[in-house]
Scaffold this active site. Sequence first.
Site, PDB file in Angstrom:
ATOM      1  N   GLY A 153     -13.284  -5.755   3.225  1.00  0.00           N
ATOM      2  CA  GLY A 153     -13.018  -6.740   2.197  1.00  0.00           C
ATOM      3  C   GLY A 153     -12.724  -6.203   0.812  1.00  0.00           C
ATOM      4  NE  ARG A 188      -3.763  -2.413   2.159  1.00  0.00           N
ATOM      5  CZ  ARG A 188      -4.549  -2.861   3.115  1.00  0.00           C
ATOM      6  NH1 ARG A 188      -4.600  -2.232   4.278  1.00  0.00           N
ATOM      7  NH2 ARG A 188      -5.290  -3.938   2.930  1.00  0.00           N
ATOM      8  CE  LYS A 221     -12.234  -7.291  10.319  1.00  0.00           C
ATOM      9  NZ  LYS A 221     -10.923  -6.656  10.583  1.00  0.00           N
ATOM     10  CD  GLU A 226     -10.792 -10.782   9.143  1.00  0.00           C
ATOM     11  OE1 GLU A 226     -10.648 -10.312   8.008  1.00  0.00           O
ATOM     12  OE2 GLU A 226     -10.136 -10.379  10.127  1.00  0.00           O
TER      13      GLU A 226
END
Length: 336
Positions: free
Chosen positions: A262, A33, A219, A177
């Site tokens: 997501g 990122r 989650k 999750e």
Amino acid sequence: MNKEILSATIQEIFSNHRGLLAMDESLPTCNKRFAAVGIPQTEEMRRRYRQLLITTPGLQESIGAVILFDETIRQKTNEGSPFTSVLQEAGIIIGIKVDKGTILQPGFPNEKITEGLDGLPNRLQEYKNMGARFAKWRAVIRIGENMPSRGNIEANIHALARYSACCQEAGIVPIVEPEILMEGNHTLLQCFKTTARVLKNLFYNFYIQRIWLGGIILKPNMVISGTGASHTGSIGEVASYTVECLKQSVPAAVPAIAFLSGGQSPEDATRHLNAMHQLYKGELPWILSFSFARAIQQPTLDCWKGDDKNTVAAQKLLIEHAATNKAARMGIYTPS
């Protein structure tokens, strides 16, 4: 297991309509990122960015807890204050990602399992001593030709159950999750069926492994068609498919559900959560909140670009996006 401690942690996290900020990106993900916006991929730049996030004035108004990575929980501010101390002083609860990432599952092409159970009880105790009150473990499930397989679902669910048992024994709330990935051309209905299948398997295994449902946070993904699907679904369709899936699959004993974003855009993730509360106001047996990473952070990262002269503007964006999701949790979000 101390049920009072687990329950108190969950209630405190979501008090005043707050949610979670996930800032537990692995080093490869964080570096990817950074590279996309031209930021050097170094430990110091990661520290400076995370310092920007946790020192944002007023963050605790919308964010009740943050999920940290192993590197982050050990870092300090420019002044030498541990990040954990800064968060505790702001009234933000500390959590930690404890899984070791995913690998391809032997014998199951293109399907992955999550590692990290070895030595987990000792690591949980170390993190607890550093101030962590909850943990997170992510499993990834892929929709595709002959996927997900029963073997892949059961392997991932079994690991989630064992992780949850270790957390509860240590007095740490497990965030569970099981993410159905958005990659693919699957429809809303296919995502609905797969999500329901995974969640029903999850809670059956939790029953077998004696997990106390009152001491977990789920989650999940929202029910969304694949990124390559021809029909993506309206805001209302995604909201209704998601809630109906949860109503069929998640016991009312679970106190809180905090969605992952997501890969959704910040706007879509917020609109979907808002629509759920507008369409099902007063009908939900659980707290329905958010645990977003990119959907809250990305505008801040794009603004900052590694230059501290942009810190104030970047923090302003962080506050705005956190506040819009708090509003969405109340069903009062508007684009303005």
